[in-house]
Enzyme design. Structure first.
Site, short mmCIF file in Angstrom:
data_model
loop_
_atom_site.label_atom_id
_atom_site.label_comp_id
_atom_site.label_asym_id
_atom_site.label_seq_id
_atom_site.Cartn_x
_atom_site.Cartn_y
_atom_site.Cartn_z
N ARG A 96 0.85 -1.20 0.00
CA ARG A 96 0.00 0.00 0.00
C ARG A 96 0.88 1.25 0.00
O ARG A 96 2.01 1.21 0.47
CB ARG A 96 -0.87 0.05 1.26
N TYR A 136 5.89 5.10 0.76
CA TYR A 136 6.77 4.18 1.50
C TYR A 136 7.58 3.24 0.62
O TYR A 136 8.32 2.40 1.14
CB TYR A 136 5.93 3.38 2.50
N ASN A 190 12.21 1.70 13.65
CA ASN A 190 11.24 2.60 13.02
C ASN A 190 9.96 2.46 13.83
O ASN A 190 9.20 1.51 13.64
CB ASN A 190 10.99 2.22 11.56
N HIS A 216 5.29 9.32 17.26
CA HIS A 216 4.65 10.59 17.64
C HIS A 216 3.74 10.46 18.86
O HIS A 216 3.12 11.44 19.26
CB HIS A 216 3.85 11.12 16.45
N ARG A 266 3.73 15.07 12.61
CA ARG A 266 4.83 14.11 12.46
C ARG A 266 6.18 14.72 12.84
O ARG A 266 7.20 14.03 12.86
CB ARG A 266 4.90 13.56 11.04
N ASP A 326 10.16 4.97 27.05
CA ASP A 326 10.63 4.58 28.37
C ASP A 326 11.32 3.22 28.33
O ASP A 326 12.31 2.99 29.05
CB ASP A 326 9.46 4.54 29.37
N ARG A 329 6.19 16.38 6.11
CA ARG A 329 4.81 15.92 6.04
C ARG A 329 3.92 16.75 6.99
O ARG A 329 4.21 17.91 7.24
CB ARG A 329 4.77 14.41 6.33
N ALA A 342 3.98 5.05 13.55
CA ALA A 342 3.11 6.06 14.18
C ALA A 342 3.41 6.24 15.66
O ALA A 342 3.17 7.33 16.22
CB ALA A 342 1.64 5.67 13.99
N LEU A 351 11.29 5.78 6.75
CA LEU A 351 11.30 5.68 5.29
C LEU A 351 11.08 7.05 4.66
O LEU A 351 11.80 7.48 3.77
CB LEU A 351 10.17 4.73 4.84
N SER A 352 10.06 7.73 5.15
CA SER A 352 9.75 9.08 4.65
C SER A 352 10.47 10.10 5.53
O SER A 352 11.10 9.74 6.54
CB SER A 352 8.24 9.32 4.71
O1 CA2 Z 1 8.36 7.27 7.33
C1 CA2 Z 1 8.29 6.41 8.21
O2 CA2 Z 1 9.02 5.43 8.25
C2 CA2 Z 1 7.19 6.53 9.28
O3 CA2 Z 1 7.74 6.02 10.50
C3 CA2 Z 1 6.06 5.67 8.79
C4 CA2 Z 1 4.84 5.72 9.71
C5 CA2 Z 1 4.44 7.17 9.97
O4 CA2 Z 1 3.38 7.21 10.90
C6 CA2 Z 1 5.60 7.99 10.48
O5 CA2 Z 1 5.17 9.33 10.64
C7 CA2 Z 1 6.76 7.95 9.52
C8 CA2 Z 1 3.67 4.98 9.06
C9 CA2 Z 1 3.98 3.55 8.72
C10 CA2 Z 1 2.88 3.02 7.88
O6 CA2 Z 1 3.41 2.04 7.03
C11 CA2 Z 1 2.73 1.75 5.90
C12 CA2 Z 1 3.40 1.03 4.95
C13 CA2 Z 1 2.79 0.73 3.78
C14 CA2 Z 1 1.49 1.12 3.55
C15 CA2 Z 1 0.81 1.84 4.50
C16 CA2 Z 1 1.41 2.15 5.69
#
Ligand code: CA2
Length: 166
Positions: free
Chosen positions: A37, A42, A94, A100, A131, A107, A127, A97, A121-122
């Site tokens: 997705r 990502y 990583n 945040h 975030r 802890d 964003r 979510a 990843l991002s």
């Molecule tokens: O950029 C990143 O690695 C994040 O940690 C990804 C989190 C996001 O909440 C952070 O702000 C930044 C979200 C991970 C969701 O992963 C997905 C992977 C594929 C499709 C949908 C969601």
């Protein structure tokens, strides 16, 4: 929950003067969807392929690597607690979510007192404003963000170098 095989056998680079270090990679919620997705955000690499590449990279450096993914905060907390006693030397995380939101995971890492790198990843700073807050960055050895799957590769490279010089 998605546990990789236990720490893999050391690779060809093992046998140098320094000892083999165990590196743990933790992936937070929804990262099991990687490659499936939102590839525009990502990337197209699956979590399994990402973990395989990291295991190979660690072994090539003479270290071992295990990974763990969970969508549940308490499972990640418990995995960090377990790392205190399983000779893990370094963590790449990583928190997804939970970056945040999770004081509990913060802890746990503080209590474990293991060095860790925060990986994304991002680039969360490019964003939504919510975030920009991380519960981990101030405790981390460093933060690598914005390079897709390469963020993990760069973080692992930094971890291996740090362990080699420790
Ligand atoms: O950029 C990143 O690695 C994040 O940690 C990804 C989190 C996001 O909440 C952070 O702000 C930044 C979200 C991970 C969701 O992963 C997905 C992977 C594929 C499709 C949908 C969601």
């Amino acid at each position: 929950m998605n546990d990789s095989s236990d720490f893999a056998a050391p690779g060809p680079a093992a046998g140098y003067a320094r000892s083999v270090a165990k590196i743990l990679v933790l992936h937070g919620p929804n990262l099991n969807l990687l490659g499936d997705r939102e590839p525009e955000v990502y990337g197209r690499t699956s979590l399994a392929d990402l973990d395989t590449a990291l295991i190979r990279q660690a072994e090539a450096a003479g270290d071992t690597l295990a990974s763990y993914q969970s969508n549940a905060e308490h499972e990640l907390v418990e995995r960090v607690q377990a790392a205190r006693h399983d000779t893990t030397a370094f963590i790449l995380i990583n928190p997804a979510a939970f970056t945040h939101t999770s004081v509990a995971l913060r802890d746990a890492l503080a209590a474990a007192a293991l060095p860790f790198i925060e990986v994304h990843l991002s680039n969360p700073h490019a964003r939504e404003p919510f975030r920009r807050q991380s519960y981990f960055s101030d405790l981390a050895v460093g933060v690598v963000a914005g390079f897709g799957a390469d963020s993990y590769r760069y973080a692992l490279d930094a971890a291996v170098k740090r362990l080699a010089s420790a």
